[in-house]
Motif scaffolding. Structure first.
Motif, short mmCIF file in Angstrom:
data_model
loop_
_atom_site.label_atom_id
_atom_site.label_comp_id
_atom_site.label_asym_id
_atom_site.label_seq_id
_atom_site.Cartn_x
_atom_site.Cartn_y
_atom_site.Cartn_z
N GLY A 42 -20.33 6.10 -40.47
CA GLY A 42 -21.76 6.09 -40.81
C GLY A 42 -22.63 6.39 -39.61
O GLY A 42 -23.65 7.09 -39.73
N ASP A 43 -22.22 5.88 -38.45
CA ASP A 43 -22.98 6.15 -37.23
C ASP A 43 -22.97 7.63 -36.88
O ASP A 43 -23.98 8.18 -36.44
CB ASP A 43 -22.39 5.36 -36.05
CG ASP A 43 -22.60 3.87 -36.17
OD1 ASP A 43 -23.46 3.43 -36.96
OD2 ASP A 43 -21.88 3.13 -35.46
N ALA A 44 -21.83 8.27 -37.08
CA ALA A 44 -21.71 9.70 -36.77
C ALA A 44 -22.68 10.50 -37.62
O ALA A 44 -23.34 11.43 -37.13
CB ALA A 44 -20.27 10.17 -36.98
N GLU A 45 -22.79 10.13 -38.89
CA GLU A 45 -23.72 10.81 -39.79
C GLU A 45 -25.18 10.58 -39.37
O GLU A 45 -26.03 11.44 -39.57
CB GLU A 45 -23.53 10.33 -41.22
CG GLU A 45 -22.24 10.79 -41.86
CD GLU A 45 -22.06 10.25 -43.27
OE1 GLU A 45 -23.03 9.70 -43.84
OE2 GLU A 45 -20.94 10.37 -43.79
N ALA A 46 -25.43 9.40 -38.79
CA ALA A 46 -26.80 9.04 -38.40
C ALA A 46 -27.13 9.46 -36.97
O ALA A 46 -28.23 9.20 -36.49
CB ALA A 46 -27.00 7.53 -38.56
N GLY A 47 -26.18 10.08 -36.28
CA GLY A 47 -26.43 10.53 -34.92
C GLY A 47 -26.47 9.41 -33.89
O GLY A 47 -27.14 9.53 -32.87
N MET A 48 -25.75 8.34 -34.14
CA MET A 48 -25.72 7.18 -33.22
C MET A 48 -24.40 7.16 -32.46
O MET A 48 -23.48 6.41 -32.78
CB MET A 48 -25.93 5.89 -34.02
CG MET A 48 -27.26 5.86 -34.75
SD MET A 48 -27.67 4.35 -35.65
CE MET A 48 -26.18 3.75 -36.33
N ALA A 49 -24.31 8.00 -31.44
CA ALA A 49 -23.05 8.20 -30.72
C ALA A 49 -22.55 6.93 -30.03
O ALA A 49 -21.36 6.63 -30.06
CB ALA A 49 -23.20 9.33 -29.71
N MET A 50 -23.44 6.19 -29.38
CA MET A 50 -23.02 4.99 -28.65
C MET A 50 -22.41 3.97 -29.60
O MET A 50 -21.35 3.42 -29.35
CB MET A 50 -24.22 4.37 -27.91
CG MET A 50 -23.92 3.06 -27.23
SD MET A 50 -22.71 3.29 -25.92
CE MET A 50 -22.90 1.79 -25.03
N CYS A 51 -23.09 3.72 -30.72
CA CYS A 51 -22.59 2.76 -31.69
C CYS A 51 -21.25 3.23 -32.28
O CYS A 51 -20.31 2.45 -32.41
CB CYS A 51 -23.62 2.52 -32.80
SG CYS A 51 -23.30 1.07 -33.82
N CYS A 108 -23.76 -1.11 -40.21
CA CYS A 108 -23.86 -1.80 -38.91
C CYS A 108 -23.93 -3.32 -39.11
O CYS A 108 -23.30 -4.08 -38.36
CB CYS A 108 -25.09 -1.32 -38.14
SG CYS A 108 -24.91 0.34 -37.45
N LYS A 109 -24.66 -3.74 -40.11
CA LYS A 109 -24.76 -5.17 -40.41
C LYS A 109 -23.39 -5.75 -40.76
O LYS A 109 -22.99 -6.79 -40.23
CB LYS A 109 -25.74 -5.39 -41.57
CG LYS A 109 -25.92 -6.83 -41.97
CD LYS A 109 -26.91 -6.95 -43.12
CE LYS A 109 -27.05 -8.38 -43.58
NZ LYS A 109 -27.99 -8.46 -44.72
N LEU A 110 -22.66 -5.05 -41.62
CA LEU A 110 -21.34 -5.52 -42.03
C LEU A 110 -20.34 -5.50 -40.87
O LEU A 110 -19.52 -6.42 -40.72
CB LEU A 110 -20.81 -4.68 -43.20
CG LEU A 110 -21.61 -4.78 -44.49
CD1 LEU A 110 -21.11 -3.77 -45.52
CD2 LEU A 110 -21.57 -6.20 -45.04
N CYS A 111 -20.43 -4.49 -40.04
CA CYS A 111 -19.54 -4.39 -38.89
C CYS A 111 -19.80 -5.53 -37.91
O CYS A 111 -18.86 -6.18 -37.44
CB CYS A 111 -19.72 -3.04 -38.20
SG CYS A 111 -18.56 -2.75 -36.85
N ALA A 112 -21.06 -5.80 -37.63
CA ALA A 112 -21.41 -6.89 -36.72
C ALA A 112 -20.89 -8.22 -37.25
O ALA A 112 -20.32 -9.02 -36.49
CB ALA A 112 -22.92 -6.95 -36.52
N GLN A 113 -21.04 -8.45 -38.54
CA GLN A 113 -20.55 -9.69 -39.14
C GLN A 113 -19.04 -9.80 -39.03
O GLN A 113 -18.50 -10.86 -38.69
CB GLN A 113 -20.98 -9.78 -40.61
CG GLN A 113 -22.45 -10.00 -40.80
CD GLN A 113 -22.90 -9.87 -42.25
OE1 GLN A 113 -22.19 -9.32 -43.11
NE2 GLN A 113 -24.09 -10.37 -42.53
N ALA A 114 -18.34 -8.72 -39.33
CA ALA A 114 -16.87 -8.73 -39.27
C ALA A 114 -16.39 -8.97 -37.84
O ALA A 114 -15.43 -9.72 -37.61
CB ALA A 114 -16.31 -7.41 -39.81
N CYS A 115 -17.06 -8.35 -36.87
CA CYS A 115 -16.68 -8.55 -35.47
C CYS A 115 -16.92 -9.99 -35.02
O CYS A 115 -16.09 -10.58 -34.34
CB CYS A 115 -17.44 -7.58 -34.57
SG CYS A 115 -16.87 -5.87 -34.71
#
Length: 136
Positions: A42-51, A108-115
């Protein structure tokens, strides 16, 4: 079938280990790995390389940590704890990066929670391991 049932007697060699806690760690690591891969996409599609990069690194570390837990014959308490600490550090860094975007991107919200959940499970496991080492 529960992971600790499948692993059976092989895991018994890990003196003093809480098998339910070990199973929780492996399950949360799997969930975090999957969430990180989906978030990176999802980040790649949104142009968020760092994330995206943080998420892929976190997915790789999660997978390696889980594979170490699945190899009881190679279990060594100090190296396992060092790897767990490194994984927790990566999980925390990934969660912090994803939390910057959580209001705009559900992945990103789901990823943060899982981490965060996986880091908590590993922290609990490390506390259990320290207790087992102090008894032994």
């Amino acid at each position: 079938m529960m992971m600790n049932e499948m692993m059976g007697d092989r895991m018994r060699s890990m003196q003093g280990m809480d098998m339910d806690m070990m199973q929780r760690c492996m399950e949360t690591l799997t969930a975090a790995e999957q969430a990180c891969v989906m978030c990176a996409d999802g980040d790649a599609e949104a142009g968020m390389a760092m994330c995206a990069s943080m998420c892929m690194n976190c997915a790789d570390v999660s997978s390696a940590m889980m594979r170490m837990m699945l190899r009881p014959s190679g279990f060594e308490m100090q190296s396992m704890m060092a790897m767990m600490q490194a994984t927790m550090t990566m999980m925390t860094a990934c969660a912090e990066e994803c939390e910057k975007h959580a209001d705009m991107h559900e992945h990103c919200k789901l990823c943060a929670q899982a981490c965060r959940t996986a880091a908590e499970a590993m922290d609990d496991m490390m506390a259990s391991m320290r207790a087992a080492m102090s008894m032994g």
